[in-house]
Design a protein around this motif. Structure first.
Motif, PDB file in Angstrom:
ATOM      1  N   THR A 130       0.858  -1.184   0.000  1.00 26.97           N
ATOM      2  CA  THR A 130       0.000   0.000   0.000  1.00 26.97           C
ATOM      3  C   THR A 130       0.896   1.235   0.000  1.00 26.97           C
ATOM      4  N   LEU A 131       0.875   1.972  -1.100  1.00 26.63           N
ATOM      5  CA  LEU A 131       1.707   3.154  -1.250  1.00 26.63           C
ATOM      6  C   LEU A 131       0.910   4.395  -0.882  1.00 26.63           C
ATOM      7  N   SER A 132       1.567   5.392  -0.301  1.00 25.43           N
ATOM      8  CA  SER A 132       0.866   6.598   0.121  1.00 25.43           C
ATOM      9  C   SER A 132       1.818   7.789   0.097  1.00 25.43           C
ATOM     10  N   SER A 133       1.275   8.948  -0.282  1.00 24.98           N
ATOM     11  CA  SER A 133       2.060  10.188  -0.282  1.00 24.98           C
ATOM     12  C   SER A 133       1.108  11.365  -0.082  1.00 24.98           C
ATOM     13  N   LYS A 134       1.493  12.307   0.769  1.00 23.02           N
ATOM     14  CA  LYS A 134       0.686  13.513   0.972  1.00 23.02           C
ATOM     15  C   LYS A 134       1.069  14.551  -0.078  1.00 23.02           C
ATOM     16  N   ILE A 135       0.046  15.085  -0.768  1.00 22.80           N
ATOM     17  CA  ILE A 135       0.277  16.082  -1.801  1.00 22.80           C
ATOM     18  C   ILE A 135      -0.114  17.459  -1.263  1.00 22.80           C
ATOM     19  N   THR A 136       0.816  18.405  -1.366  1.00 22.84           N
ATOM     20  CA  THR A 136       0.549  19.781  -0.966  1.00 22.84           C
ATOM     21  C   THR A 136       0.747  20.689  -2.173  1.00 22.84           C
ATOM     22  N   ALA A 137      -0.328  21.334  -2.583  1.00 23.78           N
ATOM     23  CA  ALA A 137      -0.276  22.282  -3.700  1.00 23.78           C
ATOM     24  C   ALA A 137      -0.502  23.689  -3.165  1.00 23.78           C
ATOM     25  N   LYS A 138       0.252  24.650  -3.699  1.00 24.32           N
ATOM     26  CA  LYS A 138       0.115  26.037  -3.249  1.00 24.32           C
ATOM     27  C   LYS A 138       0.028  26.971  -4.448  1.00 24.32           C
ATOM     28  N   ASP A 139      -0.784  28.018  -4.272  1.00 23.37           N
ATOM     29  CA  ASP A 139      -0.880  29.073  -5.283  1.00 23.37           C
ATOM     30  C   ASP A 139      -0.490  30.392  -4.626  1.00 23.37           C
ATOM     31  N   THR A 140       0.546  31.041  -5.156  1.00 21.75           N
ATOM     32  CA  THR A 140       1.008  32.305  -4.583  1.00 21.75           C
ATOM     33  C   THR A 140       0.704  33.486  -5.499  1.00 21.75           C
ATOM     34  N   GLY A 141       0.065  33.223  -6.634  1.00 21.15           N
ATOM     35  CA  GLY A 141      -0.210  34.300  -7.579  1.00 21.15           C
ATOM     36  C   GLY A 141      -1.499  35.040  -7.319  1.00 21.15           C
ATOM     37  N   GLY A 142      -2.348  34.499  -6.438  1.00 23.18           N
ATOM     38  CA  GLY A 142      -3.546  35.216  -6.059  1.00 23.18           C
ATOM     39  C   GLY A 142      -4.849  34.674  -6.598  1.00 23.18           C
ATOM     40  N   SER A 143      -4.809  33.856  -7.656  1.00 28.68           N
ATOM     41  CA  SER A 143      -6.069  33.412  -8.263  1.00 28.68           C
ATOM     42  C   SER A 143      -6.667  32.186  -7.581  1.00 28.68           C
ATOM     43  N   ASN A 144      -5.882  31.522  -6.741  1.00 29.01           N
ATOM     44  CA  ASN A 144      -6.298  30.327  -5.988  1.00 29.01           C
ATOM     45  C   ASN A 144      -6.353  29.085  -6.885  1.00 29.01           C
ATOM     46  N   LEU A 145      -6.221  27.937  -6.242  1.00 27.53           N
ATOM     47  CA  LEU A 145      -6.193  26.661  -6.946  1.00 27.53           C
ATOM     48  C   LEU A 145      -7.556  26.320  -7.516  1.00 27.53           C
ATOM     49  N   THR A 176       3.101   2.865 -13.450  1.00 25.71           N
ATOM     50  CA  THR A 176       4.387   2.152 -13.387  1.00 25.71           C
ATOM     51  C   THR A 176       5.403   2.771 -14.345  1.00 25.71           C
ATOM     52  N   SER A 177       5.036   3.869 -14.996  1.00 25.48           N
ATOM     53  CA  SER A 177       5.938   4.564 -15.918  1.00 25.48           C
ATOM     54  C   SER A 177       6.123   6.006 -15.465  1.00 25.48           C
ATOM     55  N   ASN A 178       7.330   6.510 -15.617  1.00 23.19           N
ATOM     56  CA  ASN A 178       7.572   7.919 -15.326  1.00 23.19           C
ATOM     57  C   ASN A 178       7.772   8.733 -16.601  1.00 23.19           C
ATOM     58  N   THR A 179       7.496   8.106 -17.746  1.00 20.99           N
ATOM     59  CA  THR A 179       7.617   8.814 -19.025  1.00 20.99           C
ATOM     60  C   THR A 179       6.315   8.860 -19.802  1.00 20.99           C
ATOM     61  N   GLN A 180       5.493   7.838 -19.673  1.00 18.36           N
ATOM     62  CA  GLN A 180       4.208   7.796 -20.368  1.00 18.36           C
ATOM     63  C   GLN A 180       3.123   8.296 -19.437  1.00 18.36           C
ATOM     64  N   GLU A 181       2.540   9.451 -19.752  1.00 17.42           N
ATOM     65  CA  GLU A 181       1.544  10.044 -18.865  1.00 17.42           C
ATOM     66  C   GLU A 181       0.286   9.177 -18.797  1.00 17.42           C
ATOM     67  N   PRO A 182      -0.290   9.032 -17.612  1.00 15.63           N
ATOM     68  CA  PRO A 182      -1.532   8.254 -17.478  1.00 15.63           C
ATOM     69  C   PRO A 182      -2.659   8.868 -18.303  1.00 15.63           C
ATOM     70  N   SER A 183      -3.578   8.036 -18.723  1.00 16.29           N
ATOM     71  CA  SER A 183      -4.702   8.510 -19.547  1.00 16.29           C
ATOM     72  C   SER A 183      -5.835   9.073 -18.709  1.00 16.29           C
ATOM     73  N   ALA A 212      -0.174  -2.764  -4.563  1.00 13.33           N
ATOM     74  CA  ALA A 212       0.833  -2.417  -5.570  1.00 13.33           C
ATOM     75  C   ALA A 212       1.696  -3.636  -5.877  1.00 13.33           C
ATOM     76  N   SER A 213       1.965  -3.852  -7.124  1.00 17.01           N
ATOM     77  CA  SER A 213       2.806  -4.977  -7.536  1.00 17.01           C
ATOM     78  C   SER A 213       4.262  -4.686  -7.202  1.00 17.01           C
ATOM     79  N   VAL A 214       5.057  -5.742  -7.130  1.00 13.70           N
ATOM     80  CA  VAL A 214       6.483  -5.576  -6.901  1.00 13.70           C
ATOM     81  C   VAL A 214       7.091  -4.836  -8.091  1.00 13.70           C
ATOM     82  N   GLY A 215       7.909  -3.842  -7.806  1.00 12.68           N
ATOM     83  CA  GLY A 215       8.527  -3.040  -8.865  1.00 12.68           C
ATOM     84  C   GLY A 215       8.352  -1.551  -8.575  1.00 12.68           C
TER      85      GLY A 215
END
Length: 334
Positions: free
Chosen positions: A173-188, A197-204, A220-223
């Protein structure tokens, strides 16, 4: 020339007309009203015996109508944008002509005059969230109506932080906390993620995440696995990030092995997902002893009849596998 001894005439409507003067200290004046543009006034004096003076002229311009500024056209329609904003307007002024066009941030305090090339429009390119007010003054001092528009420019891309940003683990079981910030004023505006499993082919396809909360992948599979993240703000700025590898390690599953008392057997599990160095342990070294505590393989010697457990643990992700060792009473010599 004494007013009692002559009459004063002005040329109006294609004829000379007598007008009475208002005098003060021997100087006579006449007042004109209404709108007049480049009107030439002709004047002469006539005495009682009919002698006519030389004609005098003057040009008058009377402008009592204020300029009119049209509503401002805003290239962003007063919405957030990450592009330059072009503003344009028209000014109707048929009298004395435009003397100045001023701008203000509150419609009360007029900060300064626009350059003449900005009298009918301007461009703003710096980050901002404010309102501009415009008014014009003609050469006669008449002040126009006021027009305004909102300008909201955000050219700063959001930022993305992952915690952790990749890891090596045996946990499926993989997990990561994502923090996104907007400093330009328009908000997220949009927050999206996907596991791959690829870092070059973007998910669909992507899913929406809640900011500053973990996203997980089960079974998650081994790899190697990668977390793809895309965020955008209300001005249209977009940021993408691909995590470092989440490497799931493993060892092939151990089985039951049989060895005679005094005999030996070699165990060699297969490493999976960039597994690290293997450490070996035994449940009882007097019953099943090991030739080493570290290495990809180990030789087990059966010493005492019984059932024992030999465990392998790799160092990268902590994956483990266990072998059931059955030591039989019959010695290896027969």
């Amino acid at each position: 020339m004494d007013k009692w001894k002559c009459k004063n005439e002005w040329f109006e409507n294609n004829a000379w007309t007598t007008r009475a003067l208002t005098t003060s200290n021997g100087i006579g004046t006449i007042t004109y009203g209404g709108e007049r543009k480049n009107v030439t006034i002709r004047y002469r004096a006539v005495d009682k015996v009919g002698n006519i003076s030389e004609e005098a002229t003057t040009v008058i311009n009377l402008d009592k109508t204020a300029p009119v500024i049209s509503p401002i056209t805003n290239s962003s329609n007063q919405n957030w944008t990450n592009k330059d904003i072009q503003l344009s307007w028209s000014i109707t002024e048929d009298g004395s002509g435009i003397a100045k066009v001023e701008h203000s941030s509150d419609g009360k305090t007029w900060a300064g005059e626009l350059q003449s090339y900005e009298w009918y429009g301007l461009t703003r390119n710096n980050q901002r969230n404010d309102t501009i007010y415009i008014r014009a003054t003609d050469k006669a001092g008449n002040v126009s109506n006021v027009q305004s528009t909102n300008m909201k420019i955000d050219k700063t891309k959001p930022t993305i932080t992952l915690s952790p940003d990749g890891q090596t683990t045996s946990n499926k079981t993989l997990s990561s906390k994502i923090t996104a910030k907007d400093t330009g004023g328009s908000n997220l505006k949009t927050l999206q993620y996907a596991w791959s499993t690829s870092n070059t082919q973007e998910p669909s396809s992507y899913q929406t995440f809640t900011n500053e909360q973990p996203v997980s992948k089960s079974n998650a599979s081994v790899g190697k696995h990668y977390l793809w993240v895309k965020v955008s703000d209300n001005a249209g700025n977009q940021t993408s990030k691909v995590s470092k590898a989440f490497n799931v390690t493993g060892l092939t599953r151990g089985t039951t092995k049989y060895v005679k008392k005094g005999g030996t057997i070699t165990l060699t599990p297969t490493k999976q997902g960039d597994a690290g160095e293997i450490t070996w342990t035994t449940s009882d070294s007097n019953g099943a002893s090991l030739s080493t505590t570290k290495g990809n393989s180990v030789t087990v010697t059966g010493k005492t009849a019984g059932t024992y457990t030999v465990t392998a643990k790799e160092s990268a992700g902590g994956a483990t596998t266990s072998y059931k060792i059955e030591v039989t009473q019959l010695t290896s010599g027969g």
